[in-house]
Design a protein around this motif. Structure first.
Motif, PDB file in Angstrom:
ATOM      1  N   LEU A  32      17.032  13.016  -8.787  1.00 22.66           N
ATOM      2  CA  LEU A  32      16.921  13.777  -7.539  1.00 22.66           C
ATOM      3  C   LEU A  32      16.046  13.036  -6.534  1.00 22.66           C
ATOM      4  CD1 LEU A  32      17.275  16.323  -5.798  1.00 22.66           C
ATOM      5  CD2 LEU A  32      15.312  17.323  -7.017  1.00 22.66           C
ATOM      6  N   GLY A  33      14.887  12.546  -6.980  1.00 19.85           N
ATOM      7  CA  GLY A  33      14.004  11.808  -6.084  1.00 19.85           C
ATOM      8  C   GLY A  33      14.660  10.556  -5.531  1.00 19.85           C
ATOM      9  N   MET A  34      15.431   9.856  -6.383  1.00 20.46           N
ATOM     10  CA  MET A  34      16.127   8.651  -5.923  1.00 20.46           C
ATOM     11  C   MET A  34      17.206   9.017  -4.916  1.00 20.46           C
ATOM     12  SD  MET A  34      15.686   5.364  -6.686  1.00 20.46           S
ATOM     13  CE  MET A  34      15.309   5.092  -8.426  1.00 20.46           C
ATOM     14  N   ALA A  35      17.917  10.123  -5.163  1.00 21.65           N
ATOM     15  CA  ALA A  35      18.939  10.563  -4.210  1.00 21.65           C
ATOM     16  C   ALA A  35      18.308  10.967  -2.878  1.00 21.65           C
ATOM     17  CB  ALA A  35      19.728  11.725  -4.817  1.00 21.65           C
ATOM     18  N   LEU A  36      17.158  11.644  -2.938  1.00 22.15           N
ATOM     19  CA  LEU A  36      16.450  11.987  -1.698  1.00 22.15           C
ATOM     20  C   LEU A  36      16.028  10.733  -0.944  1.00 22.15           C
ATOM     21  CD1 LEU A  36      14.177  14.949  -2.910  1.00 22.15           C
ATOM     22  CD2 LEU A  36      16.141  15.088  -1.361  1.00 22.15           C
ATOM     23  N   SER A  37      15.608   9.715  -1.676  1.00 23.06           N
ATOM     24  CA  SER A  37      15.252   8.446  -1.031  1.00 23.06           C
ATOM     25  C   SER A  37      16.459   7.837  -0.336  1.00 23.06           C
ATOM     26  CB  SER A  37      14.710   7.464  -2.074  1.00 23.06           C
ATOM     27  OG  SER A  37      13.507   7.933  -2.659  1.00 23.06           O
ATOM     28  N   ALA A  38      17.631   7.916  -0.989  1.00 20.13           N
ATOM     29  CA  ALA A  38      18.852   7.398  -0.369  1.00 20.13           C
ATOM     30  C   ALA A  38      19.134   8.107   0.952  1.00 20.13           C
ATOM     31  CB  ALA A  38      20.034   7.569  -1.326  1.00 20.13           C
ATOM     32  N   PHE A  39      18.920   9.406   0.973  1.00 20.68           N
ATOM     33  CA  PHE A  39      19.150  10.157   2.208  1.00 20.68           C
ATOM     34  C   PHE A  39      18.135   9.770   3.286  1.00 20.68           C
ATOM     35  CE2 PHE A  39      18.072  13.824   4.876  1.00 20.68           C
ATOM     36  CZ  PHE A  39      19.295  14.039   5.489  1.00 20.68           C
ATOM     37  N   GLN A  40      16.868   9.638   2.907  1.00 22.17           N
ATOM     38  CA  GLN A  40      15.814   9.384   3.890  1.00 22.17           C
ATOM     39  C   GLN A  40      15.942   8.009   4.531  1.00 22.17           C
ATOM     40  OE1 GLN A  40      13.901  11.684   4.901  1.00 22.17           O
ATOM     41  NE2 GLN A  40      14.086  13.214   3.283  1.00 22.17           N
ATOM     42  N   VAL A  41      16.227   6.965   3.711  1.00 25.04           N
ATOM     43  CA  VAL A  41      16.253   5.611   4.279  1.00 25.04           C
ATOM     44  C   VAL A  41      17.441   5.408   5.209  1.00 25.04           C
ATOM     45  CG1 VAL A  41      15.030   4.633   2.316  1.00 25.04           C
ATOM     46  CG2 VAL A  41      17.533   4.628   2.314  1.00 25.04           C
ATOM     47  N   GLY A  42      18.441   6.276   5.118  1.00 30.00           N
ATOM     48  CA  GLY A  42      19.586   6.159   6.011  1.00 30.00           C
ATOM     49  C   GLY A  42      19.372   6.799   7.356  1.00 30.00           C
TER      50      GLY A  42
ATOM     51  N   LEU B 236       0.824  -1.206   0.000  1.00 22.10           N
ATOM     52  CA  LEU B 236       0.000   0.000   0.000  1.00 22.10           C
ATOM     53  C   LEU B 236       0.861   1.261   0.000  1.00 22.10           C
ATOM     54  CD1 LEU B 236      -2.828  -1.014   2.502  1.00 22.10           C
ATOM     55  CD2 LEU B 236      -3.047  -0.659   0.034  1.00 22.10           C
ATOM     56  N   LEU B 237       2.010   1.226   0.663  1.00 24.42           N
ATOM     57  CA  LEU B 237       2.896   2.383   0.671  1.00 24.42           C
ATOM     58  C   LEU B 237       3.517   2.629  -0.706  1.00 24.42           C
ATOM     59  CD1 LEU B 237       4.694   1.978   4.119  1.00 24.42           C
ATOM     60  CD2 LEU B 237       3.110   3.798   3.444  1.00 24.42           C
ATOM     61  N   GLY B 238       3.501   1.614  -1.555  1.00 19.93           N
ATOM     62  CA  GLY B 238       3.998   1.796  -2.910  1.00 19.93           C
ATOM     63  C   GLY B 238       2.960   2.338  -3.867  1.00 19.93           C
ATOM     64  N   ALA B 239       1.678   2.326  -3.470  1.00 17.90           N
ATOM     65  CA  ALA B 239       0.611   2.791  -4.363  1.00 17.90           C
ATOM     66  C   ALA B 239       0.756   4.259  -4.758  1.00 17.90           C
ATOM     67  CB  ALA B 239      -0.749   2.539  -3.719  1.00 17.90           C
ATOM     68  N   PRO B 240       1.085   5.189  -3.832  1.00 19.59           N
ATOM     69  CA  PRO B 240       1.239   6.589  -4.244  1.00 19.59           C
ATOM     70  C   PRO B 240       2.325   6.789  -5.299  1.00 19.59           C
ATOM     71  CG  PRO B 240       1.072   6.434  -1.850  1.00 19.59           C
ATOM     72  CD  PRO B 240       1.218   5.035  -2.363  1.00 19.59           C
ATOM     73  N   VAL B 241       3.368   5.973  -5.240  1.00 16.66           N
ATOM     74  CA  VAL B 241       4.435   6.094  -6.237  1.00 16.66           C
ATOM     75  C   VAL B 241       3.915   5.675  -7.607  1.00 16.66           C
ATOM     76  CG1 VAL B 241       6.787   5.419  -6.827  1.00 16.66           C
ATOM     77  CG2 VAL B 241       6.109   5.601  -4.420  1.00 16.66           C
ATOM     78  N   GLY B 242       3.145   4.571  -7.645  1.00 14.78           N
ATOM     79  CA  GLY B 242       2.545   4.149  -8.912  1.00 14.78           C
ATOM     80  C   GLY B 242       1.629   5.206  -9.486  1.00 14.78           C
TER      81      GLY B 242
ATOM     82  N   ALA C  35      10.101   9.131  -2.954  1.00 17.59           N
ATOM     83  CA  ALA C  35       9.849   8.169  -4.023  1.00 17.59           C
ATOM     84  C   ALA C  35       8.854   8.722  -5.044  1.00 17.59           C
ATOM     85  CB  ALA C  35       9.335   6.859  -3.441  1.00 17.59           C
ATOM     86  N   MET C  36       7.906   9.535  -4.586  1.00 17.24           N
ATOM     87  CA  MET C  36       6.947  10.130  -5.521  1.00 17.24           C
ATOM     88  C   MET C  36       7.624  11.146  -6.430  1.00 17.24           C
ATOM     89  SD  MET C  36       3.519  10.549  -3.161  1.00 17.24           S
ATOM     90  CE  MET C  36       2.526  11.187  -4.533  1.00 17.24           C
ATOM     91  N   VAL C  37       8.609  11.876  -5.917  1.00 12.91           N
ATOM     92  CA  VAL C  37       9.386  12.782  -6.776  1.00 12.91           C
ATOM     93  C   VAL C  37      10.068  11.972  -7.879  1.00 12.91           C
ATOM     94  CG1 VAL C  37      11.346  14.367  -6.860  1.00 12.91           C
ATOM     95  CG2 VAL C  37       9.734  14.479  -4.958  1.00 12.91           C
ATOM     96  N   MET C  38      10.676  10.849  -7.480  1.00 12.84           N
ATOM     97  CA  MET C  38      11.275   9.972  -8.467  1.00 12.84           C
ATOM     98  C   MET C  38      10.231   9.466  -9.451  1.00 12.84           C
ATOM     99  SD  MET C  38      11.527   6.509  -9.336  1.00 12.84           S
ATOM    100  CE  MET C  38      10.984   5.697  -7.840  1.00 12.84           C
ATOM    101  N   GLY C  39       9.031   9.150  -8.968  1.00 10.19           N
ATOM    102  CA  GLY C  39       7.968   8.655  -9.835  1.00 10.19           C
ATOM    103  C   GLY C  39       7.528   9.673 -10.866  1.00 10.19           C
ATOM    104  N   VAL C  40       7.433  10.926 -10.466  1.00  9.39           N
ATOM    105  CA  VAL C  40       7.064  11.981 -11.415  1.00  9.39           C
ATOM    106  C   VAL C  40       8.123  12.080 -12.514  1.00  9.39           C
ATOM    107  CG1 VAL C  40       6.716  14.464 -11.704  1.00  9.39           C
ATOM    108  CG2 VAL C  40       5.700  13.288  -9.750  1.00  9.39           C
ATOM    109  N   GLY C  41       9.401  12.052 -12.121  1.00  7.39           N
ATOM    110  CA  GLY C  41      10.461  12.090 -13.123  1.00  7.39           C
ATOM    111  C   GLY C  41      10.402  10.894 -14.060  1.00  7.39           C
TER     112      GLY C  41
END
Length: 481
Positions: free
Chosen positions: A369-379, A331-337, A392-398
């Motif tokens: 950028l979205g993927m890099a932000l995800s890298a920062f957040q998960v750490g 379900l947490l992946g649905a907004p990215v889709g 992840a949604m930023v990455m999804g838009v890109g």
């Protein structure tokens, strides 16, 4: 008076001349509308099946009293059969026509679904999933080819946007529907749910699709390039198998991983050499001499590698780091889709009216950028879920700004009789590089450890792959279509 009469005659003649053009445009639009309806239904069925089955593997393991490693072959068999049959798509369309090829694909997929629902052990389920894969492997390239042939070149972006609608539906509905069916009914329903959609798609395809001649140039139907088929189909299947095994085991040094990977790569390389010299190759790689098509293929290869390779990270992160169950992680992946699909609808239409060299690199940069932000957040320990999902949604838009617009740009300038080869090449490109990305990210995560630091490294690597796509994207056309 004479002038008035002559003027009236001229206006009447002009109106009469315009009438056939309007009729032709209306007929073309009707053909496109019928084609897109059929292709969307078939694609939704295929995408839903993949996302539904993935969430049911553990339940299937329990139902058949088989190890999870064995049941995972139900997914692998589908992928390997799909990889083996995709190379035949262009030849099949040239030989029997796109409509008959698409009907064959729908029959195979629907029949495979029925057989899978009736499976009595793990072995039969794996075999019947392979039958599904034979149909699923033809659905995408043949459907894409029919859409590209039916659409006006000026509106190809809109056509590709509509054909991308299943990308929105699959990731949002699939995991939820699969979990509900498994929990409330039976695992058999994850396959039976395909039957009404398959029958509907078959009926509509038989009625709505325009019968097409096997060849558009009036020449004889091509012979099957048997040596090419014997190199490319098993080569792709073995290569993807080796990459998948490498991702599962966390390395490529084992004989059971390195052997298939190298053998598959050698067979594919042998096919490439043959395709560039044979008179009627199984797949026309001379398409890569077109600068725009080659730039599109290169852009999609790198971007697909990072994007699809990263897809395994979020579900694993939520379950292993935060202890969530599979349904919540899905379900947490649905907004990215939704972000990917929505951005795709706007961007694929926008590429009909603006320079691809402006739109697509902007999407690549946003995705990285979205993927890099995800890298920062998960750490970050105890990070809020909305921060990870938002990145992840930023990455999804890109990603939505890159995938379909690049496919549209790559194929827009090609003649109609090369669309089948283009659709097949784009499908193979997506399958291979998605598998490469998944293997690379899996191995990297396995060696770094499935902890916040390991996930940060894996996301950072995916961001780098996305950013590398800027290099071939710089060669895309700078002018509006």
């Amino acid at each position: 008076m004479t002038t008035t009469k002559n003027g009236g005659r001229a206006v009447g003649a002009a109106a009469a001349a315009a009438e056939p053009a309007r009729d032709a445009a209306a007929a073309s639009n009707a053909v496109f509308n019928r084609t897109i309806v059929v292709v969307i239904i078939g694609s939704v069925m295929s995408v839903l099946d993949m996302t539904i089955v993935n969430v049911a593997l553990r339940r299937l393991s329990e139902a058949f009293h088989a190890p999870l490693e064995t049941i995972q072959w139900a997914a692998s068999a589908y992928t390997l059969a799909l990889a083996a049959v995709i190379p035949t798509a262009a030849w099949a369309m040239a030989r029997i026509g796109a409509k008959r090829t698409y009907l064959t694909a729908l029959v195979l997929f629907t029949l495979g679904s029925l057989l899978a629902a009736a499976a009595w052990d793990a072995g039969s389920l794996i075999a019947f999933r392979a039958v599904q894969g034979l149909g699923g492997g033809l659905l995408m390239p043949v459907g894409m080819t029919m859409v590209m042939r039916a659409a006006d070149r000026e509106r190809l972006g809109r056509a590709m946007a509509l054909s991308g609608l299943p990308v929105i539906i699959g990731p949002v509905i699939g995991p939820t529907l699969g979990g509900w069916l498994v929990d409330t009914a039976s695992w058999r329903w994850i396959f039976l749910v395909n039957l009404p959609m398959g029958v509907l798609a078959l009926a509509l395809a038989a009625k709505l699709l325009r019968p097409d001649a096997p060849r558009t140039d009036g020449g004889p139907a091509p012979r099957l390039d048997v040596p090419g088929l014997l190199m490319l189909s098993p080569g792709l299947a073995v290569l993807l198998f080796g990459l998948a095994r490498g991702g599962e085991t966390g390395g490529f040094s084992a004989a059971g991983v390195l052997g298939p990977t190298v053998a598959g790569a050698v067979l594919v390389a042998g096919f490439v050499r043959r395709a560039l010299t044979a008179r009627e190759p199984l797949l026309d790689l001379r398409l890569l001499r077109d600068r725009t098509f080659a730039a599109g293929i290169g852009t999609l290869a790198l971007f697909t590698c990072g994007y699809f390779g990263s897809m395994l990270l979020a579900p694993m992160y939520w379950q292993q780091v935060h202890g969530m169950d599979a349904k919540t992680a899905g379900l947490l992946g649905a907004p990215v889709g939704l972000a990917v699909g929505t951005a795709m609808q706007f961007a694929a239409r926008r590429v009909d009216r603006m320079s691809p060299r402006r739109l697509i690199p902007a999407g690549i940069a946003l995705g990285a950028l979205g993927m890099a932000l995800s890298a920062f957040q998960v750490g970050v320990e105890d990070v809020a879920a909305w921060r990870v999902v938002g990145s992840a949604m930023v990455m999804g838009v890109g990603s939505g700004m890159v995938l379909m617009p690049t496919m549209t740009t790559a194929s827009r300038g090609l003649p109609n009789d090369r669309m089948a080869a283009a659709g097949t090449a784009l499908s193979i490109n997506a399958q291979v590089w998605a598998s490469v990305g998944t293997a690379l990210i899996s191995v990297l995560l396995g060696s770094a450890g499935a902890d916040p630091a390991g996930f940060r490294l894996a996301y950072a690597a995916a961001a780098a792959l996305l950013a590398l796509a800027l290099i071939p994207a710089a060669l895309l056309p700078g002018r509006r279509p």
